[in-house]
Design a protein around this motif. Structure first.
Motif, PDB file in Angstrom:
ATOM      1  N   ALA A 179       0.854  -1.200   0.000  1.00  0.00           N
ATOM      2  CA  ALA A 179       0.000   0.000   0.000  1.00  0.00           C
ATOM      3  C   ALA A 179       0.884   1.243   0.000  1.00  0.00           C
ATOM      4  N   ASP A 180       0.374   2.309  -0.582  1.00  0.00           N
ATOM      5  CA  ASP A 180       1.135   3.559  -0.703  1.00  0.00           C
ATOM      6  C   ASP A 180       0.101   4.693  -0.669  1.00  0.00           C
ATOM      7  N   VAL A 181       0.408   5.715   0.149  1.00  0.00           N
ATOM      8  CA  VAL A 181      -0.548   6.816   0.338  1.00  0.00           C
ATOM      9  C   VAL A 181      -1.017   7.444  -0.974  1.00  0.00           C
ATOM     10  N   CYS A 182      -0.115   7.545  -1.971  1.00  0.00           N
ATOM     11  CA  CYS A 182      -0.511   8.276  -3.188  1.00  0.00           C
ATOM     12  C   CYS A 182      -1.671   7.589  -3.915  1.00  0.00           C
ATOM     13  N   TYR A 183      -1.774   6.255  -3.772  1.00  0.00           N
ATOM     14  CA  TYR A 183      -2.874   5.559  -4.450  1.00  0.00           C
ATOM     15  C   TYR A 183      -4.227   5.838  -3.803  1.00  0.00           C
ATOM     16  N   SER A 221       4.229  10.590   4.426  1.00  0.00           N
ATOM     17  CA  SER A 221       5.102   9.685   3.662  1.00  0.00           C
ATOM     18  C   SER A 221       4.269   8.674   2.881  1.00  0.00           C
ATOM     19  N   ASP A 222       4.937   7.840   2.073  1.00  0.00           N
ATOM     20  CA  ASP A 222       4.207   6.845   1.282  1.00  0.00           C
ATOM     21  C   ASP A 222       3.594   5.758   2.149  1.00  0.00           C
ATOM     22  N   ARG A 223       4.339   5.373   3.207  1.00  0.00           N
ATOM     23  CA  ARG A 223       3.800   4.399   4.160  1.00  0.00           C
ATOM     24  C   ARG A 223       4.374   4.677   5.543  1.00  0.00           C
ATOM     25  N   ILE A 230       6.734  16.073  -0.393  1.00  0.00           N
ATOM     26  CA  ILE A 230       5.625  16.957  -0.761  1.00  0.00           C
ATOM     27  C   ILE A 230       4.573  16.230  -1.611  1.00  0.00           C
ATOM     28  N   TYR A 231       5.038  15.289  -2.431  1.00  0.00           N
ATOM     29  CA  TYR A 231       4.146  14.517  -3.308  1.00  0.00           C
ATOM     30  C   TYR A 231       3.134  13.727  -2.475  1.00  0.00           C
ATOM     31  N   HIS A 232       3.642  12.960  -1.504  1.00  0.00           N
ATOM     32  CA  HIS A 232       2.724  12.148  -0.699  1.00  0.00           C
ATOM     33  C   HIS A 232       1.920  12.991   0.291  1.00  0.00           C
ATOM     34  N   THR A 233       2.478  14.155   0.658  1.00  0.00           N
ATOM     35  CA  THR A 233       1.701  15.060   1.523  1.00  0.00           C
ATOM     36  C   THR A 233       0.447  15.507   0.773  1.00  0.00           C
TER      37      THR A 233
HETATM   38 ZN    ZN Z   1       3.499   6.789  -3.774  1.00  0.00          ZN
END
Ligand code: ZN
Length: 269
Positions: A179-183, A221-223, A230-233
């Protein structure tokens, strides 16, 4: 982090403003080629948290205009395929048909060709290895903006998308990945557009995102326990927005912008 964790909004705002000011840091220099992306992620997050005034708008506009070169970007609407690509010596591949369509006018013919092409590819999503939910978002978003969502088998695609939820509550991009926050954004936005978001356990996903926060210094963060960026934020806060988290502005799932911005700029409401 214990159950009942909350969004550390003030810390995230401080983190974004600090990143924005650190233009000479190592991270900033190696990420220079995507600094405009960073501006979009940072500014949109601030707006979602009702803190856009934390940056000087005139300064941001001046900087963005300084990046503009009249001959640096051209848009190719490729012959009969109906796809869109941005070409320039330094441009990153344009991953979002949705954002491209949203920012320019296309002929109806091209949109229809692309829609039918997407329909055929949608049916193959379940069997093609390597397909990620980012691509699903691009296709579904483009079809949503083109008013062509009826080409999608919503149950079939919805099933594939809701299968992205892992045991820890987070979403992955494709089968057998972590799992990854961006998804949270890529999957949820697509599910909302095809009206299948109720197939996701929102409570578990909310907890997963909140567990990825640096509650002291801000950022997501991603996980859990990884370094924030900044991307995952942005994608973490955007995911919470799609789940109607209290205090976060609502977002448009196709345009990936706050709803009030879409209403004002695109729909002129
Ligand atoms: Zn990600």
């Amino acid at each position: 982090m214990a159950d009942g964790a909350e969004l550390a909004a003030d810390q995230h705002v401080r983190y974004i403003v600090t990143v924005e000011k650190k233009k000479d840091s190592f991270e900033s220099l190696v990420m220079e080629h995507i600094r405009l992306n960073g501006a979009y992620w940072g500014l949109t997050t601030l707006d979602l948290l009702h803190k856009l005034h934390a940056v000087d708008a005139a300064e941001v506009v001046d900087w963005i205009m300084s990046c503009y070169h009249p001959e640096s970007v051209q848009v190719d609407l490729e012959g009969t395929s109906g796809t869109i690509r941005m070409s320039s010596p330094r441009s990153a591949p344009c991953r979002s048909s949705a954002s491209s369509i949203g920012s320019m006018s296309l002929t109806l013919t091209r949109l229809l060709i692309m829609s039918f092409d997407c329909k055929m590819r949608m049916d193959c999503f379940l069997v093609i290895s390597g397909v990620k939910s980012t691509l699903v978002f691009c296709c579904v978003g483009a079809l949503a903006i083109a008013g062509s969502l009826h080409h999608i088998d919503r149950d079939l695609l919805g099933w594939w998308l809701c299968e992205r939820q892992c045991k820890d509550g987070g979403l992955n991009g494709r089968p057998e990945k972590l799992a990854d926050v961006c998804y949270s954004w890529w999957v949820l936005s697509s599910l909302i557009m095809i009206d299948r978001v109720h197939w996701i356990d929102k409570e578990k996903l909310t907890k997963f995102i909140l567990n990825c926060q640096d509650k002291e210094n801000g950022g997501i963060s991603d996980r859990p326990d990884n370094a924030v960026d900044i991307y995952h934020t942005y994608f973490g806060v955007a995911g919470l927005s799609l789940m109607e988290y209290p205090g976060v502005k609502p977002m448009d799932p196709a345009y990936a912008l706050p709803l009030d911005v879409v209403n004002r700029v695109f729909l002129r409401k």
